[in-house]
Design a protein around this motif. Structure first.
Motif: not given
Length: 688
Positions: A575-585
């Motif tokens: 979930r934290k990995l996906l959070s980084v990717l979503i917040e980046r974009h």
């Protein structure tokens, strides 16, 4: 008269009456029960294998316990009370023994015997009952009862039938006979889907030629044999089930997961924008033992989640509210009155989502899920990945839309900053072109697992489906016993500085060449997992994160099952990995909270501001949500220009503070749910 009323999120109710109920029924009691749950629409027993009116047609059996014209009397009384009414039809089954009198009406097994469900013979879609008798029944009801608002067709699908008539029709259409029961053939499934959609299109035309304001609502609890996009086109209100029973239907098992109501509401929004779907919710906890009450926690959770997404809900009660096991009734009445009092806040809700998740019917049908609505048992198909991605996005407090494939368009893709393809194994060339055009125009695409391994019919591709990610996934290897290295500072910071996270499941290596933007490289796997040898050695090699620029946009590939692993095991690192990717974009989530993950947040725009729901999904340990676990003492911050917060439960202003763009609310206690209207000034008081 028009069908404009079908756009509104009405508050439906359904008495699933037993035939024996007719001997003691009072119409005024039924109306009182409907009003007691705050409903302004209902589904009433009508025709088919059990007729609830004095039919003159031999194709129907009049309910033997009927004492009067129940349907006519009910429709008259409902009209006086302003209650919209759909007449329930069931043309899927016949009475036991009818197969002897009308052998050409019923579904045949390969050995020639009659197929049955719930000990009732199943009706063949190509036979005389569907093709002639159904229209006679509709004509009779429409000519007698002018106040009916439409028809609800229950358990509607084209059953696999091996009668000579079906064999001939199928052979003419696809060049081979009806496939054996253990074979799934794309051409046959397409024929079955098209036959149903064409037939219901005829039914709709027949109904509306006689009453232009009468709605058609086809329904099947798992949409077996449906092309959901085509069916939406010939449907006035999309009907779906969201029941989440404690024990599922043993005949056609439903999906069981906590976001089912959200999935169906958002899918319907994608297929038929600006029309509120009708989501059926049973009040029975066990489908095979219907006279057992659904626990309050599960019932309220499903109904309020659907309503929060702008859907019309229909609690379906087996019998009357006045029954032996009526434990669900007080909660149903309390929630119904709440929705009635706050009807204005549940109309005209508009999505704020900048993220979209693709639900791929082709991948469900012809990928590893093999057509199962609940996905395959291991969770290694599109359904498991889709569910896990939805859960992660929800847990991260982002709003999201669902887009349905096939049929993706650049217009709907372009409304979102990020589009996610969760294990979309089967992609058509048309959908691939739309996705490439979206990325080329500046969109961001995030894909996972075995992306584009096959075409829309499950045939292996020889070249990549997408130009923005020009590779086939290839054969999957195993990541069991391996680790994903965290090379970027963003990932390490998000995970407290650790150097790697555990990997699991299948892992693909679509690109042979390296790229400096790649990350999450696989270390291992290590075959020897004895504790004495569990050191993490060596540099990562094959990337678990692939990023490629494409014209003005960017495409990202996680060639492993991040979603299904989260769905099955709740891995917090993923979930934290996906959070980084979503917040980046996309930027930070519009809702932030100190509440536990059990609190689901749903935020929509409203003409008067915003509506925020906080839904309590806390359950005892790892069990299903069957008992309420109250939560207390957390803050919720919402990115909004509004400055006034109103509790919809009691019409009271909630104290709020501001920190920049964020309005901060303190929630002292959360029982089943909280609903909060955010407005500019106090003008937006309750409006029914």
């Amino acid at each position: 008269m028009s069908l404009a009323w079908t756009r509104e999120p009405l508050r439906f109710f359904q008495h699933l009456l037993r035939e024996t109920d007719a001997s003691t029924l009072r119409i005024d009691s039924l109306i009182d029960e409907i009003k007691s749950v705050g409903a302004n629409a209902c589904i009433v027993m009508g025709g088919g294998f059990s007729a609830w009116y004095p039919t003159e047609l031999s194709s129907q059996t009049i309910n033997p316990h009927l004492r009067s014209d129940f349907l006519g009397d009910f429709l008259t009384a409902a009209k006086v009370e302003g209650i919209r009414t759909l007449v329930r039809m069931d043309i899927s089954k016949g009475r036991a023994g009818m197969e002897d009198r009308h052998p050409d009406w019923f579904v045949r097994k390969p050995d020639g015997s009659v197929s049955s469900v719930w000990n009732m013979p199943q009706i063949c879609a190509t036979g005389p009952f569907w093709q002639q008798e159904t229209f006679s029944i509709l004509s009779e009801i429409l000519s007698r009862y002018h106040s009916a608002d439409g028809f609800f067709f229950n358990y509607l699908h084209v059953q696999r039938c091996y009668c000579d008539r079906c064999q001939d029709l199928v052979f003419e259409a696809i060049g081979e006979p009806v496939p054996a029961a253990d074979r799934r053939v794309p051409d046959y499934e397409t024929w079955r889907q098209d036959f149903l959609a064409d037939y219901m299109g005829r039914v709709r035309s027949f109904i509306q030629a006689r009453n232009p304001a009468a709605a058609l609502v086809p329904y099947h609890h798992v949409h077996d044999g449906w092309n959901i996009r085509r069916m939406a086109g010939i449907t006035d209100i999309i009907g779906s089930q969201v029941s989440n029973p404690v024990m599922p239907n043993p005949v056609d098992p439903q999906p069981i997961w906590n976001l089912w109501a959200a999935e169906e509401a958002l899918t319907a929004r994608a297929l038929k924008p600006d029309h509120a779907p009708l989501l059926i919710q049973t009040t029975s906890e066990v489908f095979a033992s219907r006279q057992s009450a659904m626990p309050d926690a599960c019932l309220i959770h499903n109904l309020i989640q659907a309503a929060a997404h702008g859907a019309a809900t229909a609690p379906a009660v087996n019998g009357m509210l006045d029954q032996e096991d009526a434990r669900f009734v007080p909660a149903l009445q309390t929630l119904g009155r709440y929705l009635q009092e706050n009807a204005g806040w549940y109309r005209d809700l508009k999505s704020l989502a900048r993220v979209a998740i693709v639900r791929s019917e082709d991948s469900r049908l012809w990928g590893k899920d093999a057509g199962r609505p609940a996905g395959n048992a291991e969770g290694s198909g599109h359904i498991g990945e889709f569910r896990g991605i939805c859960e992660m996005i929800s847990d991260l407090h982002y709003s999201f839309d669902i887009l349905v494939a096939p049929g993706l368009t650049l217009a709907e893709l372009g409304r979102h900053d990020l589009v996610i393809l969760p294990a979309v194994e089967c992609i058509s060339d048309v959908d691939a072109a739309a996705l490439d055009a979206y990325v080329a125009a500046g969109g961001k695409l995030l894909a996972s697992a075995d992306l584009g391994a096959t075409d829309e019919a499950g045939h292996a591709r020889q070249s990549a489906s997408l130009q923005c990610l020009p590779a086939l996934p290839g054969n999957g290897g195993t990541a069991v016993g391996a680790y994903l290295s965290l090379e970027s500072a963003e990932f390490r910071n998000a995970l407290g500085g650790i150097p790697h996270v555990p990997a699991a499941g299948e892992f693909w290596t679509p690109f042979a060449d390296g790229n400096s933007n790649d990350d999450l490289r696989l270390i291992g796997p290590f075959a020897n997992n004895a504790p004495e040898f569990t050191t993490v050695e060596g540099d990562g090699k094959e990337p678990g994160l692939i990023e490629r620029d494409f014209d003005k946009g960017q495409a990202i590939w996680l060639p492993w099952r991040i979603g299904s692993l989260y769905h099955r095991h709740s891995m917090p690192e993923y979930r934290k990995l996906l959070s980084v990717l979503i917040e980046r974009h996309v930027g930070a989530a519009p809702v932030r909270t100190t509440a536990p993950l059990a609190v689901e947040t749903i935020l929509y725009a409203h003409p008067d501001g915003m509506v925020l729901h906080l839904i309590n999904g806390a359950s005892a340990r790892t069990k299903r949500l069957v008992e309420l676990t109250p939560l207390a003492g957390f803050d919720v911050a919402v990115e909004t220009g509004c400055n006034f917060a109103l509790s919809l439960h009691d019409d009271k202003e909630l104290p709020a503070t501001r920190a920049g763009k964020m309005m901060i609310l303190r929630i002292e206690r959360l029982d089943h749910f909280a609903a909060i209207a955010l407005t500019k000034g106090s003008a937006g008081r309750k409006r029914a």
